[in-house]
Design a protein around this motif. Structure first.
Motif, PDB file in Angstrom:
ATOM      1  N   TYR A 110      91.374  11.161 -30.289  1.00 40.13           N
ATOM      2  CA  TYR A 110      91.478  10.592 -31.645  1.00 40.13           C
ATOM      3  C   TYR A 110      92.054   9.180 -31.563  1.00 40.13           C
ATOM      4  CZ  TYR A 110      96.464  11.305 -31.241  1.00 40.13           C
ATOM      5  OH  TYR A 110      97.761  11.224 -30.814  1.00 40.13           O
ATOM      6  N   PRO A 111      91.685   8.317 -32.501  1.00 36.88           N
ATOM      7  CA  PRO A 111      92.220   6.955 -32.486  1.00 36.88           C
ATOM      8  C   PRO A 111      93.570   6.864 -33.187  1.00 36.88           C
ATOM      9  CG  PRO A 111      90.582   7.168 -34.212  1.00 36.88           C
ATOM     10  CD  PRO A 111      90.675   8.519 -33.555  1.00 36.88           C
ATOM     11  N   ILE A 112      94.406   5.985 -32.697  1.00 35.90           N
ATOM     12  CA  ILE A 112      95.686   5.655 -33.340  1.00 35.90           C
ATOM     13  C   ILE A 112      95.407   4.693 -34.499  1.00 35.90           C
ATOM     14  CG2 ILE A 112      97.854   4.396 -32.966  1.00 35.90           C
ATOM     15  CD1 ILE A 112      97.958   7.089 -31.612  1.00 35.90           C
ATOM     16  N   HIS A 113      95.942   5.010 -35.666  1.00 38.40           N
ATOM     17  CA  HIS A 113      95.747   4.140 -36.825  1.00 38.40           C
ATOM     18  C   HIS A 113      96.336   2.756 -36.551  1.00 38.40           C
ATOM     19  CE1 HIS A 113      94.517   7.292 -39.716  1.00 38.40           C
ATOM     20  NE2 HIS A 113      95.237   8.080 -38.943  1.00 38.40           N
ATOM     21  N   ASP A 114      95.582   1.734 -36.907  1.00 38.91           N
ATOM     22  CA  ASP A 114      96.075   0.349 -36.793  1.00 38.91           C
ATOM     23  C   ASP A 114      96.566   0.027 -35.389  1.00 38.91           C
ATOM     24  OD1 ASP A 114      95.663   0.182 -39.551  1.00 38.91           O
ATOM     25  OD2 ASP A 114      97.708   0.837 -39.994  1.00 38.91           O
ATOM     26  N   TYR A 174     102.714   5.953 -39.327  1.00 36.87           N
ATOM     27  CA  TYR A 174     101.920   7.082 -38.881  1.00 36.87           C
ATOM     28  C   TYR A 174     102.680   7.841 -37.804  1.00 36.87           C
ATOM     29  CZ  TYR A 174      97.946   5.089 -41.354  1.00 36.87           C
ATOM     30  OH  TYR A 174      97.114   4.611 -42.317  1.00 36.87           O
ATOM     31  N   LYS A 175     102.621   9.145 -37.882  1.00 37.73           N
ATOM     32  CA  LYS A 175     103.271   9.998 -36.882  1.00 37.73           C
ATOM     33  C   LYS A 175     102.242  10.960 -36.297  1.00 37.73           C
ATOM     34  CE  LYS A 175     107.579   8.609 -37.382  1.00 37.73           C
ATOM     35  NZ  LYS A 175     108.392   8.127 -36.273  1.00 37.73           N
ATOM     36  N   TYR A 176     102.388  11.245 -35.028  1.00 36.89           N
ATOM     37  CA  TYR A 176     101.447  12.119 -34.319  1.00 36.89           C
ATOM     38  C   TYR A 176     102.229  13.222 -33.603  1.00 36.89           C
ATOM     39  CZ  TYR A 176      98.707   7.912 -35.040  1.00 36.89           C
ATOM     40  OH  TYR A 176      98.100   6.829 -35.613  1.00 36.89           O
ATOM     41  N   GLU A 197     107.324   5.277 -31.062  1.00 33.29           N
ATOM     42  CA  GLU A 197     108.009   5.766 -32.257  1.00 33.29           C
ATOM     43  C   GLU A 197     107.118   6.726 -33.044  1.00 33.29           C
ATOM     44  OE1 GLU A 197     109.161   2.672 -34.944  1.00 33.29           O
ATOM     45  OE2 GLU A 197     110.564   3.967 -36.042  1.00 33.29           O
ATOM     46  N   ALA A 198     105.804   6.474 -32.991  1.00 33.71           N
ATOM     47  CA  ALA A 198     104.867   7.330 -33.728  1.00 33.71           C
ATOM     48  C   ALA A 198     104.819   8.749 -33.155  1.00 33.71           C
ATOM     49  CB  ALA A 198     103.471   6.710 -33.703  1.00 33.71           C
ATOM     50  N   PHE A 199     105.292   8.906 -31.925  1.00 36.15           N
ATOM     51  CA  PHE A 199     105.264  10.230 -31.310  1.00 36.15           C
ATOM     52  C   PHE A 199     106.589  10.981 -31.445  1.00 36.15           C
ATOM     53  CE2 PHE A 199     101.589   8.423 -29.012  1.00 36.15           C
ATOM     54  CZ  PHE A 199     100.678   9.449 -29.258  1.00 36.15           C
ATOM     55  N   ARG A 249     103.482  20.150 -28.631  1.00 33.00           N
ATOM     56  CA  ARG A 249     104.820  20.071 -29.221  1.00 33.00           C
ATOM     57  C   ARG A 249     104.850  20.525 -30.676  1.00 33.00           C
ATOM     58  NH1 ARG A 249     106.663  14.914 -29.686  1.00 33.00           N
ATOM     59  NH2 ARG A 249     104.924  13.738 -28.804  1.00 33.00           N
ATOM     60  N   ARG A 270     108.177  21.360 -33.272  1.00 31.56           N
ATOM     61  CA  ARG A 270     108.537  20.306 -34.208  1.00 31.56           C
ATOM     62  C   ARG A 270     108.434  20.753 -35.668  1.00 31.56           C
ATOM     63  NH1 ARG A 270     107.357  14.975 -32.780  1.00 31.56           N
ATOM     64  NH2 ARG A 270     107.187  14.609 -34.988  1.00 31.56           N
TER      65      ARG A 270
END
Lengths: 445, 445
Positions: free
Chosen positions: B270-274, A197-199, B285-287, A204, A208
């Motif tokens: 918002y919630p972060i998946h998993d 998952y990427k946010y 890394e997700a960001f 930004r 991006r």
């Protein structure tokens, strides 16, 4: 079934109304177009023998229900937040309902009631959402039928100005809801890359963007939509490692829009004090401080880390943001002031042509071989009264109305167009209107 | 009047409870401390002959009203959103009400009813808001009485760790509500500079801090609060060209916090998946994405435009954000994950000493001469059970309770402490507890 009701006669309804009137003549149906502006509705009907116009204030329950009670199929072109009232009427009065808007949670909750009454409530039946669902699903089902495993699905859409009408440094004009353009992307974009998952937070998002190539058109920029993960299950792509939905803009747009975000001009959450008394230059000055030396323009340049004559600064300059001209809007938020500037500078002129670009990227494996398929739609409008945008929103709606009227749709309940019985005939008929996806496939190493 | 009711016995109520118990012994009053945790309430009473504890679930209307009906003055230490119910009870049962929270619009609307019943509802009677109002108003009234015109009012407050307990690279520990620290500043800061409104969007707030010097302590950073314009009228400063309220942090804090904002870690929407399955490194890394080469830490560095060993990167490293340690929180937002990290890393230890800094800057003209007056409060706590924060919130509340009990307050209706009959005696008595503002004035050219 004999009667079609279209609620809302704005610019986005033109292609829809023209289509259903033509089909109504063929099949002997009657089409009622209702709007708060009865003259507008009458103009769209243009004395067509199968059409009639009606005046409707949708907040008047009796009037609305009266019109709905006399229809078999209802198309709501209202702003999305008004669909729910219409949907409740359609449940009570047993009418089919079709819209081009995103299906809300509340609307989904009417699914059982609609199914019990053998009604179809079809949402997301326009362009994006709409044609994107249908064209993607057709290809996804095709790849799966060949035994393929899809590893990447990326889908980009942009409502742009056609190159021949592109005469401003932003390479953008309003061909659709200006408010949505100004507020686009607020929140956090979410997608999947390499199974992760990427946010991307709003601050930004426009930095991006990625470059994409549209065959025959060249390089564009695409920034991620908020909702890339939404359709994984509905599309049958649960577990896919790469999924992204994005919005297409011309080169240079995202960096310049990012500057507006950074300054604070896309914020619609608070009013600027004395906004009617300020000039644009004074507004810009209100967003800088702490630097003693230099002009407002120089301070903004410093804030943005831009050279004085960079492309970004030139685009801001061109918008007139450094001019001593009065804003003349009372109690306006930064976003409203910006929208007002852009309405003037990005005005779509009567003879302008718009252009829709849609491109899906599918990466998949079949029998150990990897493939990349690009599926691309390019459509241009001819003028302000016949935009590609209005066509591509209105035609799928109209075509689907016809199939419902002809009793060819067996699905019931609340749906979006991901079923073969829906997308196959609609996409097939759309070809008659020049809606053709060009496909190219290459093998990947 | 004989009975005082304190609702809420948490850490922030200790100094208040101790104060009113002592005064109750002097005057023969009775103090009831009610809390959802009756043991906590009993512990705070500590068998004091004038005190008794009560169990109270504030959502139970009968229980709450029963307790309130037996009191003369009610102090609510509840979370702010729970005050309104208590206020309605106090109207109906004719009781005075005192809180340390910001007065909401809904509470202000009870002003007429309170006045009709000769009741005082005093809000913002803690530290910030509270002591800041009182100390500023005393000086503002003094300058005006001398015939002065105030041209600048800036007011800064910080709840910090005392230098002797400062042993981490952020130079910060939680001495108050951690949630509020993580979410601080979201929205747009507004203030006045040179007669012009200024706006700082959240995405630039922590870049735009200013340096302030606290005499005897040295250099600090201050970022603008959202609400600098709120009190202009109440303070009698309408038309003042420069007004700013800010929050004090140690040097280096704002740049590092800005990095957390930019990455996206302060977002609670918002919630972060998993999130329970990820490590902190995976969250980071997700960001990031789009950069192919390099470690996650390097990619974050690029995103932040920070050198690999910059102070900011070292602070992030110290938080453990690049460690492969599990987050272990289900369905958590980025802000909640960050709060959880900070609760561990910024933990206030039992023997730690906190420190409150408050500084007002007044620039004013008297008979053609310009002056700058700094008024500074520095107070340190002694341990976790006796923080400067709890003292400075609780003592003004307690002192004001006493004056109400003694019938010395003539004001009625909904108030904040800006009246001389309130701030003068409260500030005077606060001096007995070491609450002394140091003033220095110099003439400006």
């Amino acid at each position: 079934m004999n009667n079609i009701l279209v609620i809302g006669a704005g610019r986005s309804a033109t292609a829809l109304i023209n289509y259903v009137l033509k089909e109504a003549a063929e099949y002997g149906w009657s089409v009622t177009v209702a709007d708060a502006d009865p003259e507008l509705a009458a103009k769209k009907i243009d004395n067509h023998p199968n059409g009639r116009s009606a005046w409707l204030d949708v907040t008047k329950n009796n009037d609305r229900q009266d019109l709905i009670s006399r229809a078999d199929v209802v198309v709501s072109m209202l702003p999305a937040y008004l669909h729910l009232e219409v949907a409740h009427d359609c449940i009570r009065l047993k009418k089919h309902l079709i819209t081009a808007s995103y299906v809300s949670k509340e609307l989904y909750q009417l699914g059982d009631e609609a199914r019990d009454r053998d009604l179809i409530f079809m949402g997301e039946m326009g362009l994006d959402p709409g044609i994107d669902h249908m064209s993607a699903m057709q290809k996804i089902h095709e790849i799966k039928e060949q035994g393929g495993t899809i590893t990447t699905f990326r889908s980009y859409t942009g409502g742009l100005i056609a190159p021949e009408s592109d005469n401003n440094p932003w390479h953008y004009k309003f061909t659709w809801n200006p408010r949505n353009v100004v507020l686009a992307g607020q929140g956090t974009a979410q997608y999947l890359e390499g199974g992760k998952y990427k946010y991307i937070p709003y601050n930004r998002l426009f930095k991006r963007y990625r470059s994409i190539n549209i065959p025959g058109m060249g390089e564009y920029e695409a920034y991620a939509n908020r909702d890339s993960l939404l359709y994984r299950e509905v599309y049958g792509l649960k577990g896919i490692p790469n999924i992204l939905r994005g919005t297409i803009r011309n080169k240079g747009f995202c960096d310049a829009w990012n500057a507006l975000v950074k300054i604070g001009l896309t914020d619609g959450s608070y009013p600027i004090h004395d906004s009617d008394k300020l000039t644009y230059l004074q507004l810009m000055e209100a967003f800088v401080s702490g630097q003693k030396e230099g002009s407002v323009r120089e301070k903004i340049g410093t804030l943005l880390r831009e050279e004085p004559d960079s492309e970004v600064m030139q685009k801001l300059e061109w918008l007139g943001l450094f001019r001593n001209k009065k804003i003349r809007l009372k109690n306006a938020t930064p976003a409203l002031i910006l929208e007002n500037v852009l309405l003037d500078k990005w005005k779509f002129e009567n003879d302008d042509k718009d252009m829709i670009l849609m491109q899906h990227e599918f990466e998949y494996e079949i029998k150990g071989e990897k493939h990349l398929t690009l599926s691309t739609l390019i459509m241009k409008g001819s003028s302000i009264d016949d935009t590609a945008m209005a066509r591509l929103v209105g035609l799928p709606l109209g075509i689907f109305v016809k199939f419902v009227m002809l009793g060819k749709i067996t699905a019931t309940g609340v749906n979006i167009p991901v079923l073969p019985e829906v997308y196959n005939p609609v996409l097939e008929e759309l070809k008659n209107f020049g809606v053709n996806f060009t496909e190219s496939t290459k093998q990947l190493k």
